[in-house]
Structure formats: structure tokens, C-alpha cells
Motif scaffolding. Sequence first.
Motif, PDB file in Angstrom:
ATOM      1  N   VAL A  91       0.880  -1.186   0.000  1.00  0.00           N
ATOM      2  CA  VAL A  91       0.000   0.000   0.000  1.00  0.00           C
ATOM      3  C   VAL A  91       0.901   1.214   0.000  1.00  0.00           C
ATOM      4  CG1 VAL A  91      -1.752   1.294   1.291  1.00  0.00           C
ATOM      5  CG2 VAL A  91      -1.673  -1.198   1.449  1.00  0.00           C
ATOM      6  N   ASN A  92       0.724   2.093  -0.974  1.00  0.00           N
ATOM      7  CA  ASN A  92       1.571   3.279  -1.005  1.00  0.00           C
ATOM      8  C   ASN A  92       0.734   4.496  -1.366  1.00  0.00           C
ATOM      9  OD1 ASN A  92       3.444   5.286  -1.453  1.00  0.00           O
ATOM     10  ND2 ASN A  92       5.003   3.843  -2.168  1.00  0.00           N
ATOM     11  N   ILE A  93       0.261   5.185  -0.328  1.00  0.00           N
ATOM     12  CA  ILE A  93      -0.635   6.318  -0.555  1.00  0.00           C
ATOM     13  C   ILE A  93       0.124   7.445  -1.269  1.00  0.00           C
ATOM     14  CG2 ILE A  93      -2.063   8.083   0.592  1.00  0.00           C
ATOM     15  CD1 ILE A  93      -2.549   5.861   2.750  1.00  0.00           C
ATOM     16  N   GLY A  94       1.414   7.598  -0.945  1.00  0.00           N
ATOM     17  CA  GLY A  94       2.225   8.632  -1.602  1.00  0.00           C
ATOM     18  C   GLY A  94       2.253   8.428  -3.111  1.00  0.00           C
ATOM     19  N   LEU A  95       2.485   7.171  -3.510  1.00  0.00           N
ATOM     20  CA  LEU A  95       2.558   6.855  -4.942  1.00  0.00           C
ATOM     21  C   LEU A  95       1.200   7.079  -5.616  1.00  0.00           C
ATOM     22  CD1 LEU A  95       4.547   5.716  -7.052  1.00  0.00           C
ATOM     23  CD2 LEU A  95       3.630   3.451  -6.535  1.00  0.00           C
ATOM     24  N   ASN A 140       0.527   9.660  -8.632  1.00  0.00           N
ATOM     25  CA  ASN A 140      -0.114   9.261  -9.888  1.00  0.00           C
ATOM     26  C   ASN A 140      -1.281  10.170 -10.217  1.00  0.00           C
ATOM     27  OD1 ASN A 140       1.504   7.180 -10.512  1.00  0.00           O
ATOM     28  ND2 ASN A 140       0.228   5.596  -9.574  1.00  0.00           N
ATOM     29  N   LEU A 141      -2.020  10.536  -9.173  1.00  0.00           N
ATOM     30  CA  LEU A 141      -3.182  11.395  -9.356  1.00  0.00           C
ATOM     31  C   LEU A 141      -2.750  12.766  -9.884  1.00  0.00           C
ATOM     32  CD1 LEU A 141      -6.073  10.687  -8.851  1.00  0.00           C
ATOM     33  CD2 LEU A 141      -5.827  11.476  -6.498  1.00  0.00           C
ATOM     34  N   PHE A 142      -1.672  13.316  -9.306  1.00  0.00           N
ATOM     35  CA  PHE A 142      -1.160  14.602  -9.791  1.00  0.00           C
ATOM     36  C   PHE A 142      -0.809  14.498 -11.267  1.00  0.00           C
ATOM     37  CE2 PHE A 142      -0.110  15.477  -5.260  1.00  0.00           C
ATOM     38  CZ  PHE A 142      -0.786  16.680  -5.155  1.00  0.00           C
ATOM     39  N   VAL A 166      -3.984  14.228 -13.463  1.00  0.00           N
ATOM     40  CA  VAL A 166      -4.691  15.513 -13.586  1.00  0.00           C
ATOM     41  C   VAL A 166      -3.919  16.421 -14.537  1.00  0.00           C
ATOM     42  CG1 VAL A 166      -5.354  17.619 -12.343  1.00  0.00           C
ATOM     43  CG2 VAL A 166      -5.884  15.372 -11.379  1.00  0.00           C
ATOM     44  N   HIS A 167      -2.598  16.432 -14.390  1.00  0.00           N
ATOM     45  CA  HIS A 167      -1.760  17.261 -15.269  1.00  0.00           C
ATOM     46  C   HIS A 167      -1.963  16.871 -16.730  1.00  0.00           C
ATOM     47  CE1 HIS A 167       1.753  19.455 -16.742  1.00  0.00           C
ATOM     48  NE2 HIS A 167       2.055  18.351 -17.421  1.00  0.00           N
ATOM     49  N   ILE A 168      -1.900  15.555 -16.994  1.00  0.00           N
ATOM     50  CA  ILE A 168      -2.024  15.100 -18.384  1.00  0.00           C
ATOM     51  C   ILE A 168      -3.441  15.358 -18.907  1.00  0.00           C
ATOM     52  CG2 ILE A 168      -1.987  13.032 -19.864  1.00  0.00           C
ATOM     53  CD1 ILE A 168       0.490  12.174 -18.327  1.00  0.00           C
ATOM     54  N   THR A 169      -4.450  15.145 -18.042  1.00  0.00           N
ATOM     55  CA  THR A 169      -5.832  15.395 -18.467  1.00  0.00           C
ATOM     56  C   THR A 169      -6.009  16.857 -18.876  1.00  0.00           C
ATOM     57  OG1 THR A 169      -6.530  13.754 -16.873  1.00  0.00           O
ATOM     58  CG2 THR A 169      -8.253  15.156 -17.735  1.00  0.00           C
ATOM     59  N   GLU A 170      -5.347  17.760 -18.116  1.00  0.00           N
ATOM     60  CA  GLU A 170      -5.498  19.194 -18.425  1.00  0.00           C
ATOM     61  C   GLU A 170      -4.642  19.636 -19.608  1.00  0.00           C
ATOM     62  OE1 GLU A 170      -6.669  20.926 -14.031  1.00  0.00           O
ATOM     63  OE2 GLU A 170      -4.674  21.341 -14.840  1.00  0.00           O
TER      64      GLU A 170
END
Length: 227
Positions: free
Chosen positions: A202-206, A210-212, A215-219
Amino acid sequence: MKDSTNNNTLLTKNIITRLAKYLRILKSLKSIGLIKVFSSNLGDAAGIAPTVVRKDFSILGINGNKKGGYIIDNLIKQIEGLLGIEDEYKAIIVGCGRIGKALIESEELKREHIHIIAGFDLTPSEPLNNVPIYTTDKMEEIVKKENIKIGIISVPNHAAIKVFEHMREAGIRGFLNFTSVDIKCGDKCPVGCEHKCVINQVNIGLELENLFHLVHITEKHPDLLIE
Ligand SMILES: NC(=O)c1ccc[n+]([C@@H]2O[C@H](COP(=O)([O-])OP(=O)(O)OC[C@H]3O[C@@H](n4cnc5c(N)ncnc54)[C@H](O)[C@@H]3O)[C@@H](O)[C@H]2O)c1
């Protein structure tokens, strides 16, 4: 892993995860009185393409009827037969600090029929949520007595490997590892290991990272994204 159903298809971890997801959805559909379901309904609820759902079911040897759909009870029975579903999942937690305590106190886990039988730490402490907290020297005894196969590792990084080895010796075979140490089964593990341990990290940081990026790529580069 060899499929135990009716053909020689190999099951991947992803398929197994999806089957568990379908099972939850099927049970909730059944609870509201539905008898049949279509791959598109299941796909929508699981966020998965209906073609993938149909392919997964064909692996189980279940071939739906495009017009009639699948009988929910049959699907539940087949998936449970394959996944080895139990009424209650028993687990232990080693490292009863912030993360360990939060899991022991989690009502959500109880609702999922996940029962934390005991916590272990360097020093004993008062039971938490009626879950006893023992010192780690009691681990073998409890694990064997309760026939527990699943354990959560929530100790500091420096203690991770020793704790993992101790848990494995005690009889734990499935590990949810919260530390950032990439635990492998060591010399005893040619591919899995002689014990066939499964270790999930479990790696919440990772996940957040990934979410950042997503979001960057989506925008900035939406044209690069495919479903
Ligand atoms: N996976 C993630 O996304 C994520 C997020 C935050 C923290 N972490 C990691 O999770 C782990 C636990 O974090 P925390 O905040 O709960 O830490 P914590 O310091 O609050 O708790 C750790 C507990 O482990 C116990 N411990 C230490 N050595 C032990 C041993 N040999 N045997 C048994 N128990 C032992 C300590 O006494 C303490 O109670 C850390 O490795 C941390 O880096 C992971």
C-alpha cells in the motif's frame, strides 16, 4: 495460477481483483431483488468495459446470453467457488501505532467481514475495540490457534523485513505491507516461495503522485489519454 474451472486460461491478479469487484456488485444487486444482470450493467457499476466483463466470465466458463443476461445467483456461486469466499476474513496487524490502531478501530473493515483477531507490538497494551494487543512473541501461538493466513505490516521501515520473516514463520501467507520497504520473499522464494506468499504493497504517496500526473495530463495533454 491455473484456472480451476473448465479451460486452461491463466488467471491474473487483475482478473481476480475484478472478480471480487463483480461479486460485491452482484450481491448488492441481489439484495435489491434483481435476478438477472447484463455485462453492461456490471461494467457500468465496476467502471469496466462490458467486453472485459464478458471475457472474465468466459474464463469462468460462464457464457451469457446477449438478450437474457446472466443469472445473478449463478454468477455469485461460480465466483465464490473460485475465490474461496468465507463468512469472515481473519487477519492480524503487526505494529499498532497510528496506522495499525486506525485499522483496528475501523468500522468499515468490520462491515466487510474483515475481523482483526489480534494486534502485535513491541510492548503489550490495553485491548483496542475489543482486539487484544500482544507482544510479538505471542504471534505463533495466536496465528496457529486461530488459523490466520493474512497479516498487515504497519511497523517502521527499519523493522519491516524482520517482522515479515517472523510473520511468515508464524504461518502468515498473505501480507498487506504499509511500509515503503519492497518486501520480497527472500532466498526461500524462487518465484513465489516455498510458502507461496502473496505480498501487496500500500503506497498512498505513490497513489497521490499518480493522481497529480493524471490531472496534469488530463489538463495539458488530453489527446494522449485513451480510455
Ligand atoms: N503505505 C502508506 O501509504 C503509508 C502512509 C503512512 C505511513 N506509512 C508507513 O506505515 C508504517 C507505520 O506507520 P505509523 O504512522 O503507523 O507508524 P507508528 O510509528 O505510529 O507505529 C509503528 C508501530 O510499530 C511498532 N513497532 C516497531 N517495531 C516493531 C517490531 N519489531 N515489531 C512489532 N511492532 C513494532 C511501534 O511500537 C509502533 O507502535 C511506517 O513504516 C510508515 O512509514 C505508510
